[in-house]
Motif scaffolding. Structure first.
Motif, PDB file in Angstrom:
ATOM      1  N   LEU A   1       0.831  -1.201   0.000  1.00  0.00           N
ATOM      2  CA  LEU A   1       0.000   0.000   0.000  1.00  0.00           C
ATOM      3  C   LEU A   1       0.868   1.254   0.000  1.00  0.00           C
ATOM      4  N   SER A   2       0.488   2.237  -0.796  1.00  0.00           N
ATOM      5  CA  SER A   2       1.122   3.546  -0.692  1.00  0.00           C
ATOM      6  C   SER A   2       0.708   4.190   0.625  1.00  0.00           C
ATOM      7  N   LEU A   3       1.403   5.240   1.025  1.00  0.00           N
ATOM      8  CA  LEU A   3       1.021   5.905   2.272  1.00  0.00           C
ATOM      9  C   LEU A   3      -0.409   6.451   2.219  1.00  0.00           C
ATOM     10  N   PRO A   4      -0.859   7.097   1.126  1.00  0.00           N
ATOM     11  CA  PRO A   4      -2.273   7.515   1.093  1.00  0.00           C
ATOM     12  C   PRO A   4      -3.233   6.335   1.170  1.00  0.00           C
ATOM     13  N   GLU A   5      -2.911   5.232   0.503  1.00  0.00           N
ATOM     14  CA  GLU A   5      -3.771   4.050   0.583  1.00  0.00           C
ATOM     15  C   GLU A   5      -3.796   3.496   1.997  1.00  0.00           C
TER      16      GLU A   5
END
Length: 265
Positions: free
Chosen positions: A6-10
């Motif tokens: 996961l990306s940080l926003p995700e």
């Protein structure tokens, strides 16, 4: 790292949907995203950064290498302060290249702590020494037991230097329960992390951490033990596992929460 796919926003969005209020971050994705931007993202999502991982890797064959390591650790302290976390996790480093001097490597770690701890304290960041399982002593961490970590931490005030209790690394050690009690009495438990022990270990052993309940560790007893020692801080789940990384990240977070309720709480 449990859901590094996961990306940080995700990650922030998934935590928000599932009611997770805190997250331990690693330096690499934070740096890629931008430290200040990551800090603002976590704040806007209502997430507390429970720890930053990792500093350490202090050991080196020469002074230049040790000085470079200290510079990197000062940067890690600054990043932790910017993220608003008071805990920087330290993985101490293995034997310097070509060395078999285990005691000397541990003294290198002590020397580095002496230089780094005042710098961190001035910025409101605690250093948390994480002992790693002995299989990592040669290449990653010459600190293998909680008592070794406490001996190092004991040279400094508890608000400056403490320890990480990670079930994956200490579950095997019959002296660890006493060390947890000692750490609690001293106010030095700065982080509590969970992972299960599964076999066979994969090649390289780094990605062998099992999902909660899949392995051999009495996870609920460890949670009780930590509470008996007076710890009331966050509980982190840290799983290095290729099979989990290949799955949908939101599904893994939801499963981990369920496993925590079933096997830990």
């Amino acid at each position: 790292m449990t859901v590094r796919q996961l990306s940080l926003p995700e990650l922030a969005a998934v935590c928000g949907r599932l009611g997770v209020r805190g997250v331990g971050l690693w330096r690499e994705p934070v740096r890629s995203y931008g430290v200040r931007a990551a800090a603002e993202l976590m704040r806007s999502a209502g997430l507390t950064v429970t720890s930053l991982c990792r500093g350490g890797f202090f050991t080196a064959a020469d002074r230049r290498g040790r000085d470079r390591a200290l510079d990197d650790n000062r940067a890690a302290v600054d990043e932790a302060a910017a993220l608003g976390t008071e805990t920087l996790v330290l993985v101490s480093g293995g034997l310097p290249e070509g060395s078999r001097d285990l005691a000397g490597a541990r003294e290198q770690v002590a020397d580095a702590l002496g230089a780094l701890a005042p710098y961190a304290a001035e910025r409101g960041v605690r250093l948390a020494i994480e002992p790693l399982h002995p299989m990592y002593a040669a290449d990653r961490c010459v600190i293998s037991t909680l008592h070794q970590a406490l001996d190092l931490a004991g040279r400094f005030p508890p608000s400056w230097v403490g320890v990480v209790v990670d079930t994956y690394h200490v579950w095997w050690d019959e002296s660890a329960p006493r060390a947890v009690a000692d750490a609690g009495e001293q106010g030095r438990i700065h982080s509590f992390q969970l992972a299960d022990w599964i076999t066979p270990l994969p090649a390289g052993v780094l990605t062998g951490r099992g999902q909660l309940g899949d392995g051999s560790i009495e996870l609920r007893r460890w949670r009780e033990r930590i509470e008996e020692a007076g710890y009331r801080g966050p509980v982190e789940v840290e799983l290095f596992n290729e099979a989990l990384w290949a799955r949908d990240g939101a599904e893994v977070v939801a499963e981990t929460l369920h496993r925590f309720q079933e096997h830990v709480w």
